[in-house]
Design a protein around this motif. Structure first.
Motif, mmCIF file in Angstrom:
data_model
loop_
_atom_site.group_PDB
_atom_site.id
_atom_site.type_symbol
_atom_site.label_atom_id
_atom_site.label_comp_id
_atom_site.label_asym_id
_atom_site.label_seq_id
_atom_site.Cartn_x
_atom_site.Cartn_y
_atom_site.Cartn_z
ATOM 1 N N LEU A 83 0.886 -1.283 0.040
ATOM 2 C CA LEU A 83 -0.107 0.059 -0.037
ATOM 3 C C LEU A 83 0.914 1.216 0.093
ATOM 4 N N ALA A 84 2.091 1.007 0.096
ATOM 5 C CA ALA A 84 3.104 2.346 0.283
ATOM 6 C C ALA A 84 3.174 3.215 -1.290
ATOM 7 N N PRO A 85 3.106 4.387 -1.406
ATOM 8 C CA PRO A 85 2.976 5.216 -2.305
ATOM 9 C C PRO A 85 4.154 4.725 -3.170
ATOM 10 N N SER A 86 4.135 4.769 -4.547
ATOM 11 C CA SER A 86 5.183 4.786 -5.494
ATOM 12 C C SER A 86 5.616 6.071 -5.669
ATOM 13 N N LEU A 87 6.961 6.006 -6.708
ATOM 14 C CA LEU A 87 7.303 7.360 -7.086
ATOM 15 C C LEU A 87 6.487 8.051 -7.619
ATOM 16 N N ASP A 89 3.318 8.331 -7.446
ATOM 17 C CA ASP A 89 2.160 8.878 -6.515
ATOM 18 C C ASP A 89 2.896 9.965 -5.791
ATOM 19 N N ALA A 90 4.115 10.014 -5.365
ATOM 20 C CA ALA A 90 4.850 10.974 -4.545
ATOM 21 C C ALA A 90 5.104 12.266 -5.734
ATOM 22 N N VAL A 91 5.342 12.135 -6.934
ATOM 23 C CA VAL A 91 5.645 13.257 -8.032
ATOM 24 C C VAL A 91 4.128 13.988 -8.108
ATOM 25 N N ARG A 92 3.056 12.933 -7.975
ATOM 26 C CA ARG A 92 1.679 13.619 -8.482
ATOM 27 C C ARG A 92 1.484 14.551 -7.181
ATOM 28 N N LEU A 141 7.117 12.129 2.339
ATOM 29 C CA LEU A 141 6.079 11.747 1.161
ATOM 30 C C LEU A 141 6.492 10.314 0.634
ATOM 31 N N ARG A 142 7.677 10.022 0.788
ATOM 32 C CA ARG A 142 8.164 8.724 0.201
ATOM 33 C C ARG A 142 9.763 8.294 0.694
ATOM 34 N N ALA A 143 9.830 6.942 0.926
ATOM 35 C CA ALA A 143 11.130 6.592 1.246
ATOM 36 C C ALA A 143 11.175 5.404 0.338
ATOM 37 N N SER A 144 12.318 5.583 -0.449
ATOM 38 C CA SER A 144 12.717 4.542 -1.684
ATOM 39 C C SER A 144 13.016 3.053 -1.065
ATOM 40 N N PRO A 145 13.007 2.240 -1.994
ATOM 41 C CA PRO A 145 13.681 0.928 -1.745
ATOM 42 C C PRO A 145 15.215 1.120 -1.065
ATOM 43 N N ALA A 146 15.700 0.094 -0.348
ATOM 44 C CA ALA A 146 16.976 0.045 0.179
ATOM 45 C C ALA A 146 18.190 -0.538 -0.461
ATOM 46 N N LEU A 147 19.258 0.290 -0.430
ATOM 47 C CA LEU A 147 20.301 -0.397 -1.208
ATOM 48 C C LEU A 147 21.539 -0.298 -0.237
ATOM 49 N N PRO A 148 22.395 -1.322 -0.750
ATOM 50 C CA PRO A 148 23.497 -1.244 0.432
ATOM 51 C C PRO A 148 24.037 0.082 0.509
ATOM 52 N N GLY A 149 24.683 -0.015 1.780
ATOM 53 C CA GLY A 149 25.275 1.453 2.242
ATOM 54 C C GLY A 149 26.390 2.062 1.739
ATOM 55 N N THR A 247 3.857 3.515 5.204
ATOM 56 C CA THR A 247 2.124 3.367 5.038
ATOM 57 C C THR A 247 1.575 3.707 6.527
ATOM 58 N N LEU A 248 2.025 3.076 7.482
ATOM 59 C CA LEU A 248 1.467 3.484 8.711
ATOM 60 C C LEU A 248 1.500 4.960 9.120
ATOM 61 N N HIS A 249 2.723 5.395 8.832
ATOM 62 C CA HIS A 249 2.931 6.954 9.070
ATOM 63 C C HIS A 249 2.107 7.898 8.391
ATOM 64 N N LEU A 250 2.034 7.564 6.920
ATOM 65 C CA LEU A 250 1.174 8.400 5.979
ATOM 66 C C LEU A 250 -0.329 8.200 6.388
ATOM 67 N N ASN A 251 -0.796 6.964 6.680
ATOM 68 C CA ASN A 251 -2.253 6.757 7.119
ATOM 69 C C ASN A 251 -2.485 7.568 8.592
ATOM 70 N N SER A 252 -1.494 7.510 9.459
ATOM 71 C CA SER A 252 -1.695 8.185 10.760
ATOM 72 C C SER A 252 -1.801 9.758 10.776
ATOM 73 N N SER A 253 -0.865 10.145 9.890
ATOM 74 C CA SER A 253 -0.902 11.659 9.726
ATOM 75 C C SER A 253 -2.027 12.136 8.969
ATOM 76 N N GLU A 254 -2.723 11.489 8.229
ATOM 77 C CA GLU A 254 -3.773 11.822 7.524
ATOM 78 C C GLU A 254 -5.128 11.983 8.183
ATOM 79 N N ARG A 255 -5.179 11.313 9.502
ATOM 80 C CA ARG A 255 -6.230 11.329 10.186
ATOM 81 C C ARG A 255 -6.227 12.525 11.335
#
Length: 255
Positions: A83-87, A89-92, A141-149, A247-255
């Protein structure tokens, strides 16, 4: 193992949201009976993400097996991550903003010195690179997929196509010096010795830093979920955990 009552500092809206998602889930996969109700499974997952409790601790607290606790958490995390927003969605969403702020953060992981791809020379520790996008007020607004440090911030942004998407949408983006050379609509500080800069350029860097500093609020929000402060799981699962928290953060902040 001793068991004692504990508290989870998460809003009740997050619990209701996850419970609702879990109630819809068993029917498609044909599950008829479970050790925990949807509400208890949601609480189990929130305790893991927010408090960083291990599966053994969760199993003892909820009266289930360690394997069952792992299965319940994995199932809930997968539902949230989907349910997390895609890139896109974030750009929109960003198209209605004056500008965005982009920064990378390192999520520490439990690795040995031999795992060089995960070692960040900048932070002097092993971890996973996550690109964080916020609005002008520092709201996540968005957190990307994780890549090696070991992956540099600008390379991570390019691999996730963040820079191309922002340039194509003509959205200005403030970043730090780690994105120097990104081009497009990306704005970075002036890159020269301080005493060689003109007076006007010397005035630019402090104001740029003041704008960009708000991204630290979003990073702090992400890491308020204690599991992300020291990850001891497989690196292939970290992206799903980050997306679930988002997803949890965005849902909580919208309420």
């Amino acid at each position: 193992m001793l068991v004692y009552p504990s508290g989870v500092d998460v809003s009740s809206s997050a619990l209701r949201f996850l419970t609702q998602q879990l109630r819809r889930h068993p029917r498609p996969i044909g599950s008829r009976w479970r050790r925990l109700t949807a509400g208890r499974q949601a609480l189990l997952t929130l305790a893991h993400l927010r408090m960083g409790h291990t599966y053994a601790q969760l199993a003892a607290g909820f009266g289930i097996g360690t394997t069952t606790a792992y299965r319940y958490v994995t199932e809930a995390v997968a539902l949230l991550a989907a349910l997390a927003p895609s890139l896109e969605d974030a750009v929109r969403t960003a198209s209605t903003k004056a500008y965005l702020i982009l920064d990378g953060t390192l999520l520490p992981i439990d690795r040995i010195a031999a795992d060089r791809p995960f070692y960040s020379g900048k932070h002097k520790r092993h971890g996973m690179n996550v690109q964080v996008i916020t609005d002008p007020f520092g709201r996540l607004l968005r957190a990307s997929p994780a890549l090696p440090g070991a992956v540099h911030d600008i390379r991570a942004a390019r691999e996730h196509c963040i820079l191309d998407a922002l340039t194509e949408a003509d959205i200005r983006c403030w970043t730090d010096k780690g994105y120097r050379g990104a081009g497009g609509t990306v704005r970075t500080p002036c890159w020269r010795r301080w005493d060689t800069l003109s007076a006007s350029r010397q005035a630019v860097n402090p104001s740029h830093a003041k704008i960009r500093a708000l991204v630290e609020q979003a990073v702090a929000t992400l890491k308020s979920w204690r599991l992300l402060r020291k990850l001891r799981c497989s690196t292939t699962r970290i992206t799903g955990l980050v997306q679930a928290v988002l997803t949890l953060h965005l849902n909580s902040s919208e309420r």
